[in-house]
Design a protein around this motif. Structure first.
Motif, PDB file in Angstrom:
ATOM      1  N   VAL A   1       0.854  -1.178   0.000  1.00 55.18           N
ATOM      2  CA  VAL A   1       0.000   0.000   0.000  1.00 55.18           C
ATOM      3  C   VAL A   1       0.895   1.235   0.000  1.00 55.18           C
ATOM      4  O   VAL A   1       1.857   1.311   0.765  1.00 55.18           O
ATOM      5  CB  VAL A   1      -0.914  -0.003   1.250  1.00 55.18           C
ATOM      6  N   ALA A   2       0.576   2.198  -0.842  1.00 50.72           N
ATOM      7  CA  ALA A   2       1.362   3.438  -0.899  1.00 50.72           C
ATOM      8  C   ALA A   2       1.130   4.265   0.364  1.00 50.72           C
ATOM      9  O   ALA A   2       0.007   4.341   0.857  1.00 50.72           O
ATOM     10  CB  ALA A   2       0.961   4.241  -2.127  1.00 50.72           C
ATOM     11  N   PRO A   3       2.191   4.854   0.881  1.00 50.68           N
ATOM     12  CA  PRO A   3       2.025   5.710   2.057  1.00 50.68           C
ATOM     13  C   PRO A   3       1.138   6.914   1.729  1.00 50.68           C
ATOM     14  O   PRO A   3       1.090   7.367   0.593  1.00 50.68           O
ATOM     15  CB  PRO A   3       3.436   6.163   2.401  1.00 50.68           C
ATOM     16  N   SER A   4       0.468   7.408   2.725  1.00 48.39           N
ATOM     17  CA  SER A   4      -0.404   8.567   2.561  1.00 48.39           C
ATOM     18  C   SER A   4       0.358   9.842   2.937  1.00 48.39           C
ATOM     19  O   SER A   4       0.744  10.024   4.085  1.00 48.39           O
ATOM     20  CB  SER A   4      -1.638   8.415   3.451  1.00 48.39           C
ATOM     21  N   ARG A   5       0.542  10.715   1.965  1.00 49.92           N
ATOM     22  CA  ARG A   5       1.226  11.990   2.216  1.00 49.92           C
ATOM     23  C   ARG A   5       0.391  12.882   3.133  1.00 49.92           C
ATOM     24  O   ARG A   5       0.932  13.605   3.974  1.00 49.92           O
ATOM     25  CB  ARG A   5       1.516  12.723   0.900  1.00 49.92           C
TER      26      ARG A   5
ATOM     27  N   ALA B   1       0.502  13.861  10.719  1.00 45.11           N
ATOM     28  CA  ALA B   1       1.422  13.422  11.779  1.00 45.11           C
ATOM     29  C   ALA B   1       2.391  14.546  12.137  1.00 45.11           C
ATOM     30  O   ALA B   1       2.641  14.814  13.320  1.00 45.11           O
ATOM     31  CB  ALA B   1       2.187  12.173  11.336  1.00 45.11           C
ATOM     32  N   LEU B   2       2.923  15.213  11.127  1.00 45.47           N
ATOM     33  CA  LEU B   2       3.840  16.325  11.369  1.00 45.47           C
ATOM     34  C   LEU B   2       3.139  17.463  12.108  1.00 45.47           C
ATOM     35  O   LEU B   2       3.707  18.058  13.028  1.00 45.47           O
ATOM     36  CB  LEU B   2       4.432  16.834  10.048  1.00 45.47           C
ATOM     37  N   SER B   3       1.893  17.739  11.732  1.00 43.32           N
ATOM     38  CA  SER B   3       1.175  18.828  12.407  1.00 43.32           C
ATOM     39  C   SER B   3       0.974  18.505  13.891  1.00 43.32           C
ATOM     40  O   SER B   3       1.089  19.394  14.741  1.00 43.32           O
ATOM     41  CB  SER B   3      -0.159  19.132  11.722  1.00 43.32           C
ATOM     42  N   PHE B   4       0.697  17.246  14.214  1.00 47.25           N
ATOM     43  CA  PHE B   4       0.541  16.869  15.622  1.00 47.25           C
ATOM     44  C   PHE B   4       1.880  16.962  16.364  1.00 47.25           C
ATOM     45  O   PHE B   4       1.918  17.345  17.533  1.00 47.25           O
ATOM     46  CB  PHE B   4      -0.059  15.477  15.774  1.00 47.25           C
ATOM     47  N   PHE B   5       2.962  16.614  15.694  1.00 42.93           N
ATOM     48  CA  PHE B   5       4.287  16.738  16.300  1.00 42.93           C
ATOM     49  C   PHE B   5       4.572  18.207  16.621  1.00 42.93           C
ATOM     50  O   PHE B   5       5.026  18.540  17.716  1.00 42.93           O
ATOM     51  CB  PHE B   5       5.356  16.151  15.375  1.00 42.93           C
ATOM     52  N   LEU B   6       4.275  19.079  15.664  1.00 43.55           N
ATOM     53  CA  LEU B   6       4.492  20.511  15.876  1.00 43.55           C
ATOM     54  C   LEU B   6       3.557  21.062  16.953  1.00 43.55           C
ATOM     55  O   LEU B   6       3.957  21.926  17.746  1.00 43.55           O
ATOM     56  CB  LEU B   6       4.333  21.274  14.562  1.00 43.55           C
TER      57      LEU B   6
ATOM     58  N   SER C   1       0.543  12.067  16.994  1.00 39.69           N
ATOM     59  CA  SER C   1       1.457  12.185  15.859  1.00 39.69           C
ATOM     60  C   SER C   1       1.969  10.812  15.438  1.00 39.69           C
ATOM     61  O   SER C   1       1.974  10.476  14.245  1.00 39.69           O
ATOM     62  CB  SER C   1       2.633  13.092  16.234  1.00 39.69           C
ATOM     63  N   LEU C   2       2.391  10.027  16.409  1.00 32.16           N
ATOM     64  CA  LEU C   2       2.888   8.675  16.107  1.00 32.16           C
ATOM     65  C   LEU C   2       1.796   7.798  15.507  1.00 32.16           C
ATOM     66  O   LEU C   2       2.053   7.025  14.572  1.00 32.16           O
ATOM     67  CB  LEU C   2       3.459   8.028  17.365  1.00 32.16           C
TER      68      LEU C   2
ATOM     69  N   TRP D   1      -0.578   5.233  10.675  1.00 34.17           N
ATOM     70  CA  TRP D   1      -1.638   5.136   9.677  1.00 34.17           C
ATOM     71  C   TRP D   1      -1.128   5.554   8.299  1.00 34.17           C
ATOM     72  O   TRP D   1      -1.552   5.002   7.282  1.00 34.17           O
ATOM     73  CB  TRP D   1      -2.823   6.018  10.060  1.00 34.17           C
ATOM     74  N   SER D   2      -0.215   6.519   8.257  1.00 31.97           N
ATOM     75  CA  SER D   2       0.302   6.976   6.962  1.00 31.97           C
ATOM     76  C   SER D   2       1.052   5.855   6.250  1.00 31.97           C
ATOM     77  O   SER D   2       1.070   5.804   5.020  1.00 31.97           O
ATOM     78  CB  SER D   2       1.214   8.192   7.134  1.00 31.97           C
ATOM     79  N   ARG D   3       1.673   4.978   7.010  1.00 34.61           N
ATOM     80  CA  ARG D   3       2.419   3.864   6.421  1.00 34.61           C
ATOM     81  C   ARG D   3       1.495   2.793   5.869  1.00 34.61           C
ATOM     82  O   ARG D   3       1.878   2.056   4.950  1.00 34.61           O
ATOM     83  CB  ARG D   3       3.358   3.273   7.466  1.00 34.61           C
ATOM     84  N   ASP D   4       0.291   2.688   6.426  1.00 34.03           N
ATOM     85  CA  ASP D   4      -0.716   1.744   5.936  1.00 34.03           C
ATOM     86  C   ASP D   4      -2.097   2.373   6.095  1.00 34.03           C
ATOM     87  O   ASP D   4      -2.808   2.115   7.073  1.00 34.03           O
ATOM     88  CB  ASP D   4      -0.651   0.420   6.692  1.00 34.03           C
TER      89      ASP D   4
END
Length: 125
Positions: A3-7, A13-18, A63-64, A69-72
């Motif tokens: 499955v292609a990762p979801s950009r 995820a990055l927004s939650f990290f920030l 974020s994690l 989820w982005s990976r699958d």
């Protein structure tokens, strides 16, 4: 089948990290205010301080989760994962509205933008 990762989920995820970093910095700012220091060692002081940093940890864990989820992205087909995402989104929108109602516009905007990004990433798949 891979499955292609979801950009969009990676961006969420990055927004939650920030948000986690910003939330922590913001906590350090308001806990240094004179009015907050005046209630030091009280129950509201203790609960407010630990609760704030629990919020920062929540953003980091979220974020994690979004990164996972982005990976699958098919993981969001699971109703439990979709429910988690929905609860998080409601929490973001409610927080944004609360900040706006109380005149904290910068937080309202940042959290609202994160809510919109998360909703797009999760519910537009």
């Amino acid at each position: 089948m891979s499955v292609a990762p979801s950009r969009s989920l990676q961006a969420s995820a990055l927004s939650f990290f920030l948000l986690s970093i910003g939330h922590t910095i913001s906590g350090r700012q308001w806990t240094a205010e004179k009015a907050f220091k005046a209630i030091a060692n009280s129950k509201p002081w203790a609960c407010g301080t630990v609760g704030w940093y629990q919020g920062s940890a929540f953003f980091l864990v979220t974020s994690l989760l979004h990164y996972q989820w982005s990976r699958d992205p098919t993981a969001l087909n699971d109703p439990v994962n979709k429910a988690i995402a929905g609860i998080v989104n409601i929490l973001l929108w409610a927080s944004s509205a609360w900040y706006a109602k109380n005149g904290i516009k910068d937080n309202a905007v940042v959290v609202g933008l994160s809510a919109a990004l998360q909703a797009y990433a999760v519910f537009m798949l």
